[in-house]
Design an enzyme around this catalytic site. Structure first.
Site, mmCIF file in Angstrom:
data_model
loop_
_atom_site.group_PDB
_atom_site.id
_atom_site.type_symbol
_atom_site.label_atom_id
_atom_site.label_comp_id
_atom_site.label_asym_id
_atom_site.label_seq_id
_atom_site.Cartn_x
_atom_site.Cartn_y
_atom_site.Cartn_z
ATOM 1 N N ASP A 73 0.752 -1.117 0.148
ATOM 2 C CA ASP A 73 -0.072 0.178 -0.015
ATOM 3 C C ASP A 73 0.980 1.227 -0.028
ATOM 4 O O ASP A 73 0.666 2.178 -0.789
ATOM 5 C CB ASP A 73 -1.039 0.031 1.222
ATOM 6 C CG ASP A 73 -2.130 -0.970 1.025
ATOM 7 O OD1 ASP A 73 -2.504 -1.263 -0.135
ATOM 8 O OD2 ASP A 73 -2.503 -1.243 1.954
ATOM 9 N N ASP B 259 -5.683 3.084 12.837
ATOM 10 C CA ASP B 259 -4.368 3.729 12.601
ATOM 11 C C ASP B 259 -4.573 5.182 12.008
ATOM 12 O O ASP B 259 -3.886 5.986 12.022
ATOM 13 C CB ASP B 259 -3.389 2.827 12.022
ATOM 14 C CG ASP B 259 -2.808 1.657 13.068
ATOM 15 O OD1 ASP B 259 -2.649 1.839 14.115
ATOM 16 O OD2 ASP B 259 -2.572 0.479 12.467
ATOM 17 N N ARG C 278 2.422 4.561 16.529
ATOM 18 C CA ARG C 278 1.881 5.636 15.778
ATOM 19 C C ARG C 278 2.376 6.981 15.997
ATOM 20 O O ARG C 278 3.009 7.671 15.538
ATOM 21 C CB ARG C 278 0.369 5.605 15.774
ATOM 22 C CG ARG C 278 -0.183 4.170 15.067
ATOM 23 C CD ARG C 278 0.697 3.704 13.818
ATOM 24 N NE ARG C 278 0.142 2.378 13.267
ATOM 25 C CZ ARG C 278 0.816 1.583 12.677
ATOM 26 N NH1 ARG C 278 2.068 1.971 12.442
ATOM 27 N NH2 ARG C 278 0.347 0.281 12.328
ATOM 28 N N SER D 34 -2.957 -9.242 7.566
ATOM 29 C CA SER D 34 -2.271 -8.010 7.606
ATOM 30 C C SER D 34 -1.629 -7.874 9.088
ATOM 31 O O SER D 34 -2.195 -8.171 10.132
ATOM 32 C CB SER D 34 -3.563 -6.751 7.870
ATOM 33 O OG SER D 34 -3.011 -5.710 8.365
HETATM 34 N N1 ARG Z 1 -6.302 -3.478 16.501
HETATM 35 C C1 ARG Z 1 -5.002 -3.211 16.613
HETATM 36 C C2 ARG Z 1 -4.901 -1.565 16.962
HETATM 37 O O1 ARG Z 1 -5.900 -0.920 16.411
HETATM 38 C C3 ARG Z 1 -3.745 -3.553 15.615
HETATM 39 C C4 ARG Z 1 -4.071 -2.703 14.187
HETATM 40 C C5 ARG Z 1 -2.900 -3.301 13.661
HETATM 41 N N2 ARG Z 1 -2.719 -3.335 12.216
HETATM 42 C C6 ARG Z 1 -2.507 -4.127 11.413
HETATM 43 N N3 ARG Z 1 -2.464 -3.945 9.967
HETATM 44 N N4 ARG Z 1 -2.563 -5.419 11.615
HETATM 45 O O2 ARG Z 1 -4.096 -1.217 17.794
#
Ligand code: ARG
Length: 407
Positions: free
Chosen positions: A14, A127, A98, A178
């Site tokens: 991406d 995110d 992040r 992912s």
């Molecule tokens: N659900 C978790 C969070 O919001 C992990 C998100 C992780 N992203 C991924 N592409 N697996 O912090």
């Protein structure tokens, strides 16, 4: 002058497509920032390889930032102090990285004179919230762009797009999981995991495959709430976390399987592996049991879930989070000592001992043996007054609560 955008670059499909897509669709110049937050870049690929991909996609520059120490000493350390577990379980793996990335995005945007920063998140996750709210908190004047939310391409379209522009991606049209990872653990979504009834498949796990069947016992030393040594070996926090991920992970400890509430209103089933994060939080909590005064301890426990929610929701840079941190820092002054933990395959961890020069545990007060120093007679008046309100209330009610239900 052509406008410039600084993109949070991971090296995945991406963000690689995003470089060229923003150039073509929006006519901007793209600078990539690849932040090392302790993600285990697949051994076949170095940060140099990933940087080369960003440049091949058309980026003007790709800056690689080593933020491993920052991630550990500032972000993971605060999460330990706060015993940060979202919904009582998830140690905020992605949520913690992040704001680190955001800080570097903003710094590079200033350096390159960019008008905007960009991320590769879709519209369904947390995110995007963290990148955008975080950027606005640090740089209210910067725009935040989300190409993947705008382009309407499927994964197969993105692979075709990359081929068309000769972007050397490793991804194929079928992607199973992912995965987001950093020093604090790994978050795994998609594929078979999307069925909350299906047991999670074994294959996406890397940190928690059982390779050690004998129990592992370790002593973790904390100073003012921060882990500083493993088995008497002083370590920088980033190294300590890495070592604990390996040692605890080898016994299978650290897996989580949960249905969580995303900020955007979606319930999702996710699995995680975070051996060091969970072990450090459990050990830290245990040491707090030993050294924190009761009211302080209880009040802190009430605030911890709120802190975790704020971090999950992308509010790292926010006044409430800063105020809570100030409170937690104050609580950690005496959280110094050692915790003995034992890991037993597959996946079990227990705290088996704790000690501290700051312990409020007083053997003379606690013991039932002859060296008891507690003044038993004092309890009589204490208990009478403590229970007086209830006694008065009960006298008014009659004996109505005293009859057990008929069976
Ligand atoms: N659900 C978790 C969070 O919001 C992990 C998100 C992780 N992203 C991924 N592409 N697996 O912090």
């Amino acid at each position: 002058m052509t406008k410039r955008v600084v993109l949070a670059y991971s090296g995945g499909l991406d963000t690689s497509v995003a470089v060229r897509w923003m150039m073509e669709e929006w006519g901007v110049e793209v600078i990539c920032v690849l932040v090392d937050v302790g993600q285990d870049v697949e051994s076949s690929e170095s940060f140099d390889d990933i940087r080369a991909r960003a440049l091949a996609a058309g980026a003007l520059e790709c800056v690689v930032v080593d933020a491993r120490t920052e991630m550990a000493e500032e972000f993971c350390a605060r999460a330990i102090a706060a015993n940060g577990l979202y919904e009582g379980k998830y140690p905020l793996v992605s949520a913690l990285s992040r704001p680190v990335i955001v800080r570097h995005l903003v710094a590079q945007a200033r350096h390159f004179g960019a008008h905007a920063v960009a991320h590769g998140c879709t519209g369904k996750g947390n995110d995007q919230v963290r990148f955008e709210v975080g950027t606005h908190a640090l740089a209210p004047d910067l725009e935040v762009l989300a190409p993947a939310r705008n382009w309407g391409m499927t994964r197969a379209d993105s692979v075709d797009f990359a081929k068309k522009w000769d972007i050397p991606i490793k991804a194929t049209k079928e992607k199973i999981y992912s995965i987001d990872e950093n020093l604090w653990g790994r978050a795994i979504e998609c594929g078979a995991i999307e069925d909350p009834w299906a047991a999670p498949p074994d294959e996406p796990y890397t940190l928690t495959r059982v390779t050690k069947l004998e129990p592992v016992e370790l002593t973790i030393r904390f100073e003012a709430g921060v882990p500083v040594a493993l088995d008497d070996e002083p370590m920088r926090l980033a190294d300590l976390i890495e070592s604990l991920n390996a040692r605890a992970g080898a016994t299978g400890f650290g897996r989580l399987d949960m249905v969580e509430n995303r900020r955007v209103g979606i319930k999702s089933r996710e699995v995680y592996e975070c051996p060091a994060a969970l072990a450090l939080i459990l050990a830290h909590r245990d040491l707090e049991d030993l050294v924190l005064e009761r009211d302080l301890h209880h009040e802190k426990s009430r605030l911890e879930p709120r802190w975790s929610e704020l971090i999950y929701d992308g509010m790292w840079f926010s006044p409430l989070k800063e105020a809570l941190d100030a409170f937690f820092v104050e609580t950690q002054r005496h959280v110094t000592g050692e915790v003995r933990v034992r890991f037993e395959a597959p996946g079990l961890m227990r705290v088996v001992g704790r000690r501290s020069p700051q312990a409020l545990y007083d053997h003379g007060l606690a013991t039932y043996d002859a060296d008891d120093t507690f003044r038993h007679a004092d309890s009589e008046g204490f208990v009478r007054i403590f229970g007086l309100g209830v006694k008065t209330w009960a006298a008014r009610q009659g004996a109505k609560n005293a009859t057990p239900p008929a069976s």
